[in-house]
Structures are given as structure tokens and as C-alpha cells.
Design an enzyme around this catalytic site. Sequence first.
Site, PDB file in Angstrom:
ATOM      1  CB  ALA A  10      -0.864  -0.004   1.253  1.00 22.28           C
ATOM      2  N   GLY A  38       0.465  -5.208   0.585  1.00 24.07           N
ATOM      3  CA  GLY A  38      -0.664  -5.185  -0.353  1.00 24.07           C
ATOM      4  C   GLY A  38      -0.293  -5.748  -1.713  1.00 24.07           C
ATOM      5  CD  GLU A  98       1.239  -6.064   5.300  1.00 19.09           C
ATOM      6  OE1 GLU A  98       0.620  -6.043   4.232  1.00 19.09           O
ATOM      7  OE2 GLU A  98       2.115  -6.936   5.547  1.00 19.09           O
TER       8      GLU A  98
HETATM    9  N1  T1G Z   1       4.652   3.434   0.097  1.00 16.39           N
HETATM   10  C1  T1G Z   1       5.136   4.645  -0.266  1.00 16.39           C
HETATM   11  N2  T1G Z   1       6.455   4.897  -0.567  1.00 16.39           N
HETATM   12  C2  T1G Z   1       7.275   3.856  -0.500  1.00 16.39           C
HETATM   13  C3  T1G Z   1       6.854   2.552  -0.111  1.00 16.39           C
HETATM   14  C4  T1G Z   1       5.469   2.364   0.193  1.00 16.39           C
HETATM   15  N3  T1G Z   1       4.973   1.167   0.541  1.00 16.39           N
HETATM   16  N4  T1G Z   1       7.932   1.743  -0.123  1.00 16.39           N
HETATM   17  C5  T1G Z   1       8.973   2.506  -0.511  1.00 16.39           C
HETATM   18  N5  T1G Z   1       8.602   3.763  -0.729  1.00 16.39           N
HETATM   19  C6  T1G Z   1       9.453   4.875  -1.191  1.00 16.39           C
HETATM   20  C7  T1G Z   1      10.565   5.211  -0.209  1.00 16.39           C
HETATM   21  O1  T1G Z   1      10.114   6.097   0.778  1.00 16.39           O
HETATM   22  C8  T1G Z   1      11.604   5.841  -1.110  1.00 16.39           C
HETATM   23  O2  T1G Z   1      11.211   7.160  -1.360  1.00 16.39           O
HETATM   24  C9  T1G Z   1      11.458   5.060  -2.404  1.00 16.39           C
HETATM   25  O3  T1G Z   1      10.145   4.444  -2.341  1.00 16.39           O
HETATM   26  C10 T1G Z   1      12.467   3.968  -2.541  1.00 16.39           C
HETATM   27  O4  T1G Z   1      12.418   3.162  -1.367  1.00 16.39           O
HETATM   28  C11 T1G Z   1      -3.018  -3.299   3.033  1.00 16.39           C
HETATM   29  C12 T1G Z   1      -1.374  -1.650   4.369  1.00 16.39           C
HETATM   30  C13 T1G Z   1      10.259  -2.024  -1.713  1.00 16.39           C
HETATM   31  C14 T1G Z   1      12.111  -3.234  -0.665  1.00 16.39           C
HETATM   32  O5  T1G Z   1       6.399  -2.205   4.006  1.00 16.39           O
HETATM   33  O6  T1G Z   1      10.598  -2.375   1.940  1.00 16.39           O
HETATM   34  O7  T1G Z   1       0.805  -2.925   2.173  1.00 16.39           O
HETATM   35  O8  T1G Z   1      13.121   8.323  -0.318  1.00 16.39           O
HETATM   36  O9  T1G Z   1      14.798   3.495  -0.653  1.00 16.39           O
HETATM   37  O10 T1G Z   1      15.968   0.108  -1.056  1.00 16.39           O
HETATM   38  O11 T1G Z   1      -1.726  -4.996   3.813  1.00 16.39           O
HETATM   39  O12 T1G Z   1      11.158   0.293  -0.135  1.00 16.39           O
HETATM   40  O13 T1G Z   1      13.103   7.884  -2.757  1.00 16.39           O
HETATM   41  O14 T1G Z   1      11.466   9.517  -1.758  1.00 16.39           O
HETATM   42  O15 T1G Z   1      13.401   1.654   0.341  1.00 16.39           O
HETATM   43  O16 T1G Z   1      15.034  -0.325  -3.360  1.00 16.39           O
HETATM   44  C15 T1G Z   1       3.917  -2.834   3.096  1.00 16.39           C
HETATM   45  C16 T1G Z   1       8.197  -0.996   2.172  1.00 16.39           C
HETATM   46  C17 T1G Z   1       3.151  -1.570   3.164  1.00 16.39           C
HETATM   47  C18 T1G Z   1       7.426  -2.194   1.869  1.00 16.39           C
HETATM   48  C19 T1G Z   1      12.542  -1.165  -2.019  1.00 16.39           C
HETATM   49  N6  T1G Z   1       5.095  -2.639   2.275  1.00 16.39           N
HETATM   50  N7  T1G Z   1       9.246  -0.729   1.196  1.00 16.39           N
HETATM   51  O17 T1G Z   1      13.714  -0.908  -1.329  1.00 16.39           O
HETATM   52  O18 T1G Z   1      14.132   1.517  -2.038  1.00 16.39           O
HETATM   53  S1  T1G Z   1       1.761  -1.768   4.230  1.00 16.39           S
HETATM   54  C20 T1G Z   1       6.272  -2.334   2.816  1.00 16.39           C
HETATM   55  C21 T1G Z   1      10.384  -1.447   1.200  1.00 16.39           C
HETATM   56  C22 T1G Z   1       0.591  -2.615   3.276  1.00 16.39           C
HETATM   57  C23 T1G Z   1      -1.601  -3.784   3.162  1.00 16.39           C
HETATM   58  C24 T1G Z   1      -0.710  -2.909   3.985  1.00 16.39           C
HETATM   59  C25 T1G Z   1      11.438  -1.008   0.232  1.00 16.39           C
HETATM   60  C26 T1G Z   1      11.543  -1.871  -1.043  1.00 16.39           C
HETATM   61  P1  T1G Z   1      12.294   8.269  -1.559  1.00 16.39           P
HETATM   62  P2  T1G Z   1      13.753   2.464  -0.819  1.00 16.39           P
HETATM   63  P3  T1G Z   1      14.831   0.080  -1.982  1.00 16.39           P
END
Ligand code: T1G
Length: 646
Positions: A62, A101, A124
Site C-alpha cells: 500500500a 498489499g 506490515e
Molecule cells: N509506500 C510509499 N512509498 C514507499 C513505499 C510504500 N509502501 N515503499 C517505498 N517507498 C518509497 C521510499 O520512501 C523511497 O522514497 C522510495 O520508495 C524507494 O524506497 C493493506 C497496508 C520495496 C524493498 O512495508 O521495503 O501494504 O526516499 O529506498 O531500497 O496490507 O522500499 O526515494 O522519496 O526503500 O530499493 C507494506 C516498504 C506496506 C514495503 C525497495 N510494504 N518498502 O527498497 O528503495 S503496508 C512495505 C520497502 C501494506 C496492506 C498494507 C522497500 C523496497 P524516496 P527504498 P529500496
Amino acid sequence: MSVISIEREGEIAVVTVENPPVNALSQSLRQGLWEAVETLDADPSTKAVVLICAGRTFIAGADVTEFGKPPVPPHLPDLVERIETAAKPWCAAIHGSALGGGLEVALGCRFRVAAPDASLGLPEVTLGIVPGAGGTVRTPRMVGFPAAVDLVTSGKPLRAGAAQAAGLIDAVLAGDLRMAAIAFARDALNAPLPLPASRRPLASPDAAFWTAHEAALTKMAKGAIAPLRALACLRTAADAPFAEAMAFERQTFLDLRASEQAAALRHVFFAERAAPRPAALRNAEPLPLRSVGVIGGGTMGAGIIAALRQAGLPVTLIERDDEAVTRGLANVSGIFAGGVKRGRLTEDHAAALIAGVTGATDYAALSDADLVIEAVFEDISVKRAVFDQLGKVCRPDAVLATNTSYLDPRMLAPGLPAPERFIGLHFFSPANVMKLLEIIPVPETSARTLATGFALARLLGKVPVQSGICEGFIGNRILKRYRAAAEALVRQGVDIAEIDAAMRGYGFAMGPFEAQDLGGLDIAFLQREGARSAGQDVPETLGDVLVRAGRKGQKTGGGWYDYAPGDRKPRVSEAVAHLLAGQITVGPSMTRAEIARTLVGEMAGEGQAILDEGIAGKPADIDLVEIHGYGFPRWRGGPMFAVARD
Ligand code: T1G
């Protein structure tokens, strides 16, 4: 620009998601996917659909930036259900990371295929929430409850191979993923379709299974609520019909999303993402790092070498003589042997890691090193001698760094040729484990050298925080204030054990006094004694009283607590009560919450002074230092965040 495009490969439609940087499920993407299902359901020529993403990753979850705002339809659970009930089977083609998500969308598809280096997970709980679109309800139907409990309550992803073995995906496809996925979807049409995840049978575990996991999670979570709430969702998925379990999960998700812990963990999430790429260095090109030298093979030097080797860098260890070189290499081998023992490394991998370390006594071995990190004894003349040598043998553009934790780096390399290449890189012990790296430029340090420090942090997977120069930099300065404040409570008659219990209750693994007994009271004592002999007026601390009485901590069988031989369990000490009796004036009693609030308040107070002096750039930097260097509970967000929300 639309975040969705649809192409046709015969009877297979290919839906491509393009929503940089990580294809997060923003409202526009959810809307785009919903419309794609509608369009393709209505298209008689489409027999199956491949869902694939452009860019470096599949849907990474998400859009976390939308969490503070009211939810806008289409809501993710509805979208996942819409894909699951589509008239044509969907096949998710996963590369990079399918997280949260993103994995839930893939679980809505009838098939999932992945590139060999893809990873799949439900992180999450690391954001203080639970999956909110079927992750706790569909996953156990695919992989069973034991694997689902691990995935959901740990937040740790699975690599593609392990995901296939667990039953989370149907195939691992090498080569061109798009083409391979289209072929997979085409083949799948020749066989009866498998049941959608929501209708697959469940093998519900017995009560003992849940009780055991609840106990283990309570111990592991140390106050974080999401893992236990996630377990409750999984248990509901086992005991209740699908729709009821989905509703329970959704309500849990919405409750937690609005929680203090989730706000704190989002704060840390974005702070960690911003840390490795400071805006001020956006245009500074770091020096390429191909070979590194480390001076000193003691505990810190060996840990730094291990971290460098695990990042694939060849390392040259310099020590004063052959015996010390042998000892240093043995320290490094010991770290890797520990990794083999804990099952984190194979014997072969450990052998390859140690093979990449060359020991030498002649500094000339560093004539072509890109970076040299000094990690010798914390003594100014010993360190100066090192930089004197380095100034003579290293390339003028090679970055020269000191790992000092307390000395003023401006004093360590007087007269160094090309001083713009000098910088402080303060690692934390054990350096191959602790994620924090304090980066301390001196006035001469160039933007390129500073950028190289941050590039090294990215390479090592560290959380870098830039610090100005003051005694103890950011972390140790706050630690000093924290310990002094804890001692002040003891002087007011608050029990040592009560203070430690209060900080464990707050979420720390250890209280301030237990931690000192583990690390040794004599380290800080010797520093104070050093300052006193240098003429500084340093008041006698309670810790000094104990050290002068021979109590240095666990290593002497007693410090703030007593320890039975061979036992690390702290025991309240009559001897300490007697030694400190004269220093204590009993004041009003304090609850554990009051103790914790007082001590965290002191940390934040020192943090604010550090910000006011410009030693740190922003409050989030202080929070990252405390979380990644000093065990501050992540789900509290750090002292600055916690106090700001109090
Ligand atoms: N939402 C918004 N921005 C995100 C994002 C996200 N989920 N994940 C990363 N970014 C932005 C981050 O802030 C950065 O921005 C850029 O992307 C690159 O990220 C209903 C509710 C995917 C493994 O927890 O683990 O789904 O600083 O530097 O090292 O059940 O990002 O460039 O402006 O980390 O290549 C669950 C979180 C959400 C995954 C990539 N998902 N992200 O790593 O790049 S909750 C997560 C990561 C959910 C549902 C629920 C990593 C990555 P900027 P980065 P990276």
C-alpha cells in the site's frame, strides 16, 4: 500519465503497472487496476491476464504516504476480491519485491510466478499494522498456518525458491519474466483452474499451537502490539468463515493504522529511507570503493573488516607485528565461524570471506587502497602515528577515516597532506551487526569524502547519521546524559532494579544499569579519570564509587548487581546498597511510567541541545541514532518522536 497499460499477446492480456518508485498501491493505481479487471472481463478475446510491473520491483505494498489520510475507494480488500472473482484467471508475474498489499494482490490472482531473485512478504507488522487486504486470511490457505504465522508475525520476506516450496507461488521462471509468464498463463488454460485462494481448504491448528506462538511473540515483541494482533487475525482465520475473518482483519488493520505505534514506525520507516541519501550531497560524486584498508584487528577492527567482507570488498588488515596480524585475522575468522555456528553462513562462504582479507605489517600495502579505516587503541598519539604513516603511503584521493568514539577527530591528523580526504566513521560494536554509522566530517572534509562515507553506509546496509563534533558525538553524548539521569534517580532513593525494570517495560532489552554491567563500568570510569587527570572538573559518579570498590560489572562478578559465577542473572546487591548508602537521599516514590518518562525526557533534552548546537541536522537523526545504536524501542519512534507526541 496512467499507471496502468494493457497490451495483448493473442488471448493473453498483459496488464503493466508503472507507478515509480516502487509501484505502491496509491489510489490511482487501485482505480487503474479495478478498471483493467472490468475492461478485460468484458473483452471476449482475452482468456487470461498477466499482471506485471515496470521498474525495479513488483507492487511493494500500500502507499504508506496515504496512511495519514482518510481511505478512498476502491479499497484494497475489494480490489483483491474483484481480481479473484474476475471472469478470466489472472497470473501475477513478480520481480523485485511483492510486499504487503502487493502480495495480497498477487494472492487475489489465480496464479503467481516469480523471477529467481524475487522476494515475497507481509512486512506490515514492521509498520505497526497488520495486513489489511486478506494477507492473514488467504496466506494460511496457501501455505498452512505454521508458515503463515512466520511470514505475518515476523514480517520477514521469503525468496522465490522458498516461496514456491511453501506453496505461495506456482513457479520460479528464469529469463524474460514477461514472456515466461505469458507462456505459463497460456499453458494454464489447458488445465482445470485451481481454486481461488479464498476457497482453498484450511488445516486449523489446535489451541496449543496458538498458545505457544502467543508466548513466544509476547517475549519477542517487548511491547510492540502488531505481531500479537496479527496472530489474533490468523487465529480468527482458522476459526471463522472467510468473510468474518476478512472483516476482523480489516478492523484490526484500521485500528492499528491510527495507533501511536504505527505512527512511530512510519516515522522511522521514512527516516531510514531518507538517511542514506542526504539532500545536501545529491550532487556530490563519491569515490568508487574497490579496496579497503583497516588499521587494527581488535574487536572493532575485526567487526569492521567482517562488515566490509560481507559487502564483498577486499580488505587489507595492517597491524604492528606478525603476531598481532595473526591475532587480528583470528578475530575476523572467529566472527565468521560464529556465523556458521548460527547457521547464517556456510563453511564455504565463511572460507571465501576470510580469504578476502590480507594481513600485513607494512603500510605500503595500502598504496592503492580507496579507503582506509583506522580502528586502533583510543589514544591520541597512537592514532596520530597511524595517520602520519597513511599520509605518506596512501593516494592523495584515498579517503582516510578514524573510528574514534570519543576523541576529537580534528586532533588526530595534524599536517595530513590533502586533509579534505579525512573523516570520522564511528561504527558500533559489534560492527558487523550494529546498523548505526555516525559520520563525522572535520572542517576540511570535502563533499566527495562525505559522500563516500554515505556510499559506504549504503554498501554495508548501515543507517548513516551525520554528526558534528562534540564529546561523544550524538549517541555517546546522549548515553552519558541518560546514565547521569538514571544515577540521579538512584540518589533520590529509586531502586536500581526498579529503574531497569521501568526501561525494560518501556521496550528496551536492558535497563541502564544491567547494560553497564554487561559492557563494563570501567570504560566510562577510565574516560572520567582521563578527563580528571587532564584537569577537568568531573564530579564523582556512583559508578566511580563502585569501580573504586573493584566492581566493574559481570566481568568482576559484580557491578550494579551481583552475579553468581558463570551466571549472567543480575541479583540485587547488599554490598552496593552499603557502598552507596551515603549518597542517597530518599525522595518521593516514582512509578515505572514516571521513571521511563523522566529518563526518555532527559535523552530528548540532550537531543534538543544537540540540535540547537547544530551537531545533528534534524530530530529524526537523533531517533535513528538511538534506535540503531542504543536499543531504543523502534515502536516508540525514538526519544525525539516519543517526547514530541507525549
Ligand atoms: N509506500 C510509499 N512509498 C514507499 C513505499 C510504500 N509502501 N515503499 C517505498 N517507498 C518509497 C521510499 O520512501 C523511497 O522514497 C522510495 O520508495 C524507494 O524506497 C493493506 C497496508 C520495496 C524493498 O512495508 O521495503 O501494504 O526516499 O529506498 O531500497 O496490507 O522500499 O526515494 O522519496 O526503500 O530499493 C507494506 C516498504 C506496506 C514495503 C525497495 N510494504 N518498502 O527498497 O528503495 S503496508 C512495505 C520497502 C501494506 C496492506 C498494507 C522497500 C523496497 P524516496 P527504498 P529500496
